[in-house]
Motif scaffolding. Structure first.
Motif, PDB file in Angstrom:
ATOM      1  N   PHE A 172       0.834  -1.206   0.000  1.00 27.12           N
ATOM      2  CA  PHE A 172       0.000   0.000   0.000  1.00 27.12           C
ATOM      3  C   PHE A 172       0.867   1.254   0.000  1.00 27.12           C
ATOM      4  CE2 PHE A 172      -1.632   3.384   2.729  1.00 27.12           C
ATOM      5  CZ  PHE A 172      -2.800   3.731   2.066  1.00 27.12           C
ATOM      6  N   TRP A 173       1.923   1.240   0.842  1.00 23.54           N
ATOM      7  CA  TRP A 173       2.753   2.436   0.989  1.00 23.54           C
ATOM      8  C   TRP A 173       3.538   2.740  -0.279  1.00 23.54           C
ATOM      9  CZ3 TRP A 173       0.921   5.057   4.685  1.00 23.54           C
ATOM     10  CH2 TRP A 173       0.351   4.410   5.779  1.00 23.54           C
ATOM     11  N   LEU A 174       4.043   1.725  -0.931  1.00 22.17           N
ATOM     12  CA  LEU A 174       4.763   1.936  -2.185  1.00 22.17           C
ATOM     13  C   LEU A 174       3.800   2.397  -3.281  1.00 22.17           C
ATOM     14  CD1 LEU A 174       7.533   1.826  -3.505  1.00 22.17           C
ATOM     15  CD2 LEU A 174       7.056  -0.560  -4.134  1.00 22.17           C
ATOM     16  N   GLU A 175       2.589   1.859  -3.269  1.00 22.02           N
ATOM     17  CA  GLU A 175       1.564   2.280  -4.243  1.00 22.02           C
ATOM     18  C   GLU A 175       1.212   3.754  -4.047  1.00 22.02           C
ATOM     19  OE1 GLU A 175      -1.598  -0.491  -3.507  1.00 22.02           O
ATOM     20  OE2 GLU A 175      -0.377  -2.186  -4.210  1.00 22.02           O
ATOM     21  N   ARG A 176       1.091   4.194  -2.791  1.00 23.69           N
ATOM     22  CA  ARG A 176       0.787   5.600  -2.515  1.00 23.69           C
ATOM     23  C   ARG A 176       1.944   6.491  -2.959  1.00 23.69           C
ATOM     24  NH1 ARG A 176      -3.080   4.647  -3.452  1.00 23.69           N
ATOM     25  NH2 ARG A 176      -4.631   3.711  -2.160  1.00 23.69           N
ATOM     26  N   PHE A 177       3.150   6.072  -2.671  1.00 22.08           N
ATOM     27  CA  PHE A 177       4.323   6.844  -3.095  1.00 22.08           C
ATOM     28  C   PHE A 177       4.333   6.974  -4.618  1.00 22.08           C
ATOM     29  CE2 PHE A 177       8.815   7.362  -4.221  1.00 22.08           C
ATOM     30  CZ  PHE A 177       9.143   8.439  -3.415  1.00 22.08           C
ATOM     31  N   ASP A 178       4.063   5.883  -5.291  1.00 21.36           N
ATOM     32  CA  ASP A 178       3.999   5.890  -6.752  1.00 21.36           C
ATOM     33  C   ASP A 178       2.881   6.810  -7.240  1.00 21.36           C
ATOM     34  OD1 ASP A 178       4.781   4.730  -9.412  1.00 21.36           O
ATOM     35  OD2 ASP A 178       2.692   4.051  -9.334  1.00 21.36           O
ATOM     36  N   LYS A 179       1.728   6.746  -6.585  1.00 19.57           N
ATOM     37  CA  LYS A 179       0.586   7.585  -6.970  1.00 19.57           C
ATOM     38  C   LYS A 179       0.931   9.069  -6.881  1.00 19.57           C
ATOM     39  CE  LYS A 179      -4.026   8.974  -5.461  1.00 19.57           C
ATOM     40  NZ  LYS A 179      -5.098   8.792  -4.501  1.00 19.57           N
ATOM     41  N   TYR A 180       1.550   9.458  -5.787  1.00 22.18           N
ATOM     42  CA  TYR A 180       1.838  10.875  -5.582  1.00 22.18           C
ATOM     43  C   TYR A 180       3.082  11.359  -6.307  1.00 22.18           C
ATOM     44  CZ  TYR A 180      -1.536  10.421  -1.750  1.00 22.18           C
ATOM     45  OH  TYR A 180      -2.643  10.194  -1.012  1.00 22.18           O
ATOM     46  N   MET A 181       4.154  10.586  -6.220  1.00 21.44           N
ATOM     47  CA  MET A 181       5.438  11.094  -6.711  1.00 21.44           C
ATOM     48  C   MET A 181       5.713  10.778  -8.192  1.00 21.44           C
ATOM     49  SD  MET A 181       6.314  12.785  -4.205  1.00 21.44           S
ATOM     50  CE  MET A 181       7.844  13.376  -4.840  1.00 21.44           C
ATOM     51  N   VAL A 182       5.180   9.680  -8.679  1.00 19.64           N
ATOM     52  CA  VAL A 182       5.438   9.323 -10.064  1.00 19.64           C
ATOM     53  C   VAL A 182       4.296   9.780 -10.953  1.00 19.64           C
ATOM     54  CG1 VAL A 182       5.886   7.430 -11.666  1.00 19.64           C
ATOM     55  CG2 VAL A 182       6.882   7.376  -9.368  1.00 19.64           C
ATOM     56  N   LYS A 183       3.095   9.369 -10.619  1.00 20.74           N
ATOM     57  CA  LYS A 183       1.931   9.709 -11.453  1.00 20.74           C
ATOM     58  C   LYS A 183       1.400  11.100 -11.165  1.00 20.74           C
ATOM     59  CE  LYS A 183       0.747   4.914 -11.911  1.00 20.74           C
ATOM     60  NZ  LYS A 183       0.178   3.818 -11.175  1.00 20.74           N
ATOM     61  N   GLY A 184       1.494  11.529  -9.909  1.00 21.66           N
ATOM     62  CA  GLY A 184       0.941  12.815  -9.512  1.00 21.66           C
ATOM     63  C   GLY A 184       1.692  14.024 -10.037  1.00 21.66           C
TER      64      GLY A 184
END
Length: 118
Positions: free
Chosen positions: A105-117
């Motif tokens: 979950f935490w890596l997915e959130r990081f990816d959501k905000y920092m890579v895709k966001g």
């Protein structure tokens, strides 16, 4: 800032008592999970997880730098990787590392905000 454990409610200090910086929210979440681990108190972990989930539910691809004190909504249209927000994104990744990479979950959130966001 402070937190009332009996009421399960927070209080914001500073010039805008109704707003909490995203970094401050992240600090609470990170610390509550660590306290939960050290004290074997799952209630503290639930508080932390609930905080992050509220931020996640109320954000789009990238959360604004300020949230309402009750974490019910974002109260600002300020988007930044700088002050009041930067540490939040670091803390999400730290959560992933501290769980020994067992909670994706935490890596997915990081990816959501920092890579895709961004």
């Amino acid at each position: 800032p402070g937190f009332n454990f009996q009421k399960k409610d927070g209080e914001v200090a500073g010039w805008r008592r109704d707003l909490l910086g995203l970094s401050e929210a992240g600090t609470y979440g990170l610390e509550f999970r660590e306290y939960s681990h050290l004290s074997n108190n799952n209630e503290l972990r639930e508080i932390s997880d609930n905080l992050y989930e509220k931020i996640n539910q109320n954000s789009r691809e990238f959360p604004p730098a300020e949230v309402s004190a009750g974490f019910k909504s974002f109260s600002s249209s300020l988007f930044t990787l700088g002050g009041r927000a930067d540490s939040f994104f670091e803390y999400i990744f730290k959560q992933y590392v501290q769980t020994r990479e067992t909670e994706p979950f935490w890596l997915e959130r990081f990816d959501k905000y920092m890579v895709k966001g961004i």
